[in-house]
Design a protein around this motif. Sequence first.
Motif: not given
Length: 285
Positions: A32, A36-37, A55, A100
Motif C-alpha cells: 500500500v 491505498q493498495p 510503500e 478495504q
Amino acid sequence: MKKILGVVAIIAIAIFYTGVFYVTEIEEAIVVRMGQPVRKPIMKAGLNFKIPFIEKVDKFDKRLLEYDAEPKEIITKDKKNIVIDNYARFKISNPLLFLQTVHDEAGAQVRLDDIIYSELRQNIGRYTLTEILSSKREDIMRTVTKNSDEKAREFGIVIVDVRIKRADLPQQNELNVYKRMQTERAQQAKKYRAEGKEQALQIESKADQEKTTILAEAYRKAEEIKGEGDAKALQIYADAYNKDPDFYKFTRSLDAYKKIFSQKNKNRIIISTDSDLFNLFGGVK
C-alpha cells in the motif's frame, strides 16, 4: 572520499533492506502507498520488493483463524434468558477486500461479533430452552453458520463454523431452577419409594401365601406317610400276635416294665400285685 563512499554504501544497503520483504507460506501480502493498495495481493511465498519509505506491506494470515466471543444473554422463544458463550473459525478469502473493509484481524473480530451475535439472537429466539439444549442445537448452529458466512463474505471473510461452547442460565435464575429441579427429583423419588414399597408388600404377600401352601402340602404328605407307617406297624403287630400271642404279650409287657421302671420316670405308682401288669412276676418267691 572513502568516508563518503562508505556512507553511500550504508544508505544503499538500508534502502535495499527497507525495499525488500519476504512472504511466507502461511501469509498473503498487499503493498500500500498512502493507505491505498498499489498492486494485486501477493499470494505466493517468496522475496518481493517495494519502494522504500513510501510503500508499506500489510500481511494477512492464510490459516484458519478463531473468533472467541464474550458470553452474551439471549432470550428464547419461551421467554427464558440464556447466556451463550460461542466461538467461530474463519479464513481471510479476499485480502484486498478484507483490508478495504475491516483493515485487520481486530476489525474483523468486531465485525464478526455483530454478525454472529445477530444470527444467534434471531435463531435462538425461535426455539424453547429445552429445544436449544437438546434436539435443535445442531440445526441452529448450521443455520447460524450459513447465514453468518453469507454476510461475512462482503468483508473478504469465509466463516467455516460457528459453535456454542457453553449455554448457561443467568446467575439470578440458577437458584430458582435448581430448587425446582430438587423439588421435582424429590417428588419423583417419593413416587419411586411408594411404588417400591407397594411391590415389596405384594412380594411378601405372595411369599407368605406360597409358604402357607408349601407347609400345608408338606403336613399333608407327612400325615399320609405317618398313616402309612402306623398301618404297616399295626400290620406287623397283628402278624406277630397271630403267630404267637403269648410271646407277643410277653414282649409288650417287658416294654411296659422298661418304661415304668425307667430312671427318667419320677412318678410313683401303687398297684395291686395281682393285677395283669405283674402276671410275669407270679412265679417269683
